[in-house]
Scaffold this active site. Structure first.
Site, PDB file in Angstrom:
ATOM      1  N   HIS A   1      24.251  -5.095 -70.400  1.00  0.00           N
ATOM      2  CA  HIS A   1      25.428  -4.766 -69.543  1.00  0.00           C
ATOM      3  C   HIS A   1      25.563  -5.965 -68.367  1.00  0.00           C
ATOM      4  O   HIS A   1      25.166  -5.547 -67.251  1.00  0.00           O
ATOM      5  CB  HIS A   1      25.307  -3.608 -68.835  1.00  0.00           C
ATOM      6  CG  HIS A   1      25.581  -2.315 -69.761  1.00  0.00           C
ATOM      7  ND1 HIS A   1      27.095  -1.587 -69.861  1.00  0.00           N
ATOM      8  CD2 HIS A   1      24.924  -1.670 -70.602  1.00  0.00           C
ATOM      9  CE1 HIS A   1      26.971  -0.768 -70.621  1.00  0.00           C
ATOM     10  NE2 HIS A   1      25.795  -0.581 -71.221  1.00  0.00           N
TER      11      HIS A   1
ATOM     12  N   GLU B   1      27.854  -6.590 -66.587  1.00  0.00           N
ATOM     13  CA  GLU B   1      28.710  -6.521 -65.404  1.00  0.00           C
ATOM     14  C   GLU B   1      27.663  -5.983 -63.958  1.00  0.00           C
ATOM     15  O   GLU B   1      28.193  -6.001 -63.006  1.00  0.00           O
ATOM     16  CB  GLU B   1      29.637  -5.053 -65.528  1.00  0.00           C
ATOM     17  CG  GLU B   1      29.039  -3.752 -65.956  1.00  0.00           C
ATOM     18  CD  GLU B   1      28.528  -3.597 -67.226  1.00  0.00           C
ATOM     19  OE1 GLU B   1      28.116  -2.206 -67.642  1.00  0.00           O
ATOM     20  OE2 GLU B   1      28.460  -4.603 -68.122  1.00  0.00           O
TER      21      GLU B   1
ATOM     22  N   CYS C   1      27.745  -3.875 -74.870  1.00  0.00           N
ATOM     23  CA  CYS C   1      27.035  -2.641 -75.217  1.00  0.00           C
ATOM     24  C   CYS C   1      27.634  -2.079 -76.713  1.00  0.00           C
ATOM     25  O   CYS C   1      27.645  -2.566 -77.662  1.00  0.00           O
ATOM     26  CB  CYS C   1      26.735  -1.805 -74.271  1.00  0.00           C
ATOM     27  SG  CYS C   1      25.138  -0.700 -74.734  1.00  0.00           S
TER      28      CYS C   1
END
Length: 238
Positions: free
Chosen positions: A216, A218, A113
């Site tokens: 994102h 993650e 990001c």
């Protein structure tokens, strides 16, 4: 047991309030758990720019994380600052120094990001300061729904490392940004775009691993997200 490569993750920071009556560092746990699941050993990095070189000597790879702030437009040559821009100067100073050193050492580098935006600035590129004011018929890049669900699709550019890692021509991704890459930094190539044309990913093909994505991963909402972390950690393993 195979050695776990040491992966540095840049922390976010806030002034007093909320979690603590004193200024504090923080980072969502899923950043760390994604690194662990990919086989790495995560190490949190505070914003001490003068110690960046010392930290880099401990690391096998560096992740520049996202956060609710923006890079100072002056760092990419713009005098005007959009009213939406908020900054964390100490964090940006550390991340710029750490990322520049990582590039110099060809240390595997992964920008997420705002971290992707920082990579572009490191290589001399510029940023769109506020997508809704710059992109006609822009998507909701700050999606209203939860971040553990997709916000929109991205098209992966054929022949890029990102395509090889993700094994797909299109991905469903989450989205939590109001800025994006404008002019590419030197040596970088685009590896992903949103349907509205916004650049969603960049990479440097001549480095061991240097990828930035606007979403994102993650949150690992797809197999491709996990594959990104796994590929990065394997590159850090050397």
């Amino acid at each position: 047991m195979a050695r776990r490569p040491v992966i540095g993750l840049t922390l976010d920071s806030e002034e007093a309030g909320g979690y603590s009556a004193m200024p504090w560092y923080a980072l969502r746990r899923n950043y760390f758990s994604a690194v662990v699941r990919a086989g790495g050993l995560p190490l949190a990095l505070p914003h001490e720019a003068e110690l960046a070189a010392a930290y880099l000597h401990l690391l096998d790879g560096l992740i520049v994380t996202g956060g609710a702030f923006d890079i100072d437009p002056a760092l990419f040559g713009e005098e005007e600052r959009h009213p939406s821009v908020t900054m964390k100067q100490a964090r940006t100073a550390f991340e710029l120094e750490a990322a520049r050193l990582a590039v110099k050492r060809d240390l595997p580098l992964f920008g997420i990001c705002g971290g992707a935006q920082l990579l572009n600035v490191v290589f001399g590129g510029t940023l769109i300061q506020h997508i809704p004011d710059s992109v006609e018929a822009a998507l909701a890049h700050e999606q209203p729904g939860p971040r553990d669900r997709p916000g929109h699709a991205v098209s992966i550019v054929a022949g890029t490392r990102l395509e090889r890692v993700c094994g797909a021509g299109e991905l469903q991704v989450n989205s939590a940004h109001h800025q994006a890459v404008a002019d590419l930094g030197t040596g970088l190539v685009i590896n992903a775009r949103a349907p509205d044309g916004v650049i969603e990913g960049i990479e440097h093909p001549d480095l061991a691993f240097c990828i930035g994505v606007q979403w994102h991963p993650e949150y690992e909402i797809s197999a491709a997200d996990h594959a990104l972390f796994h590929s990065f950690v394997e590159a850090a393993r050397g």
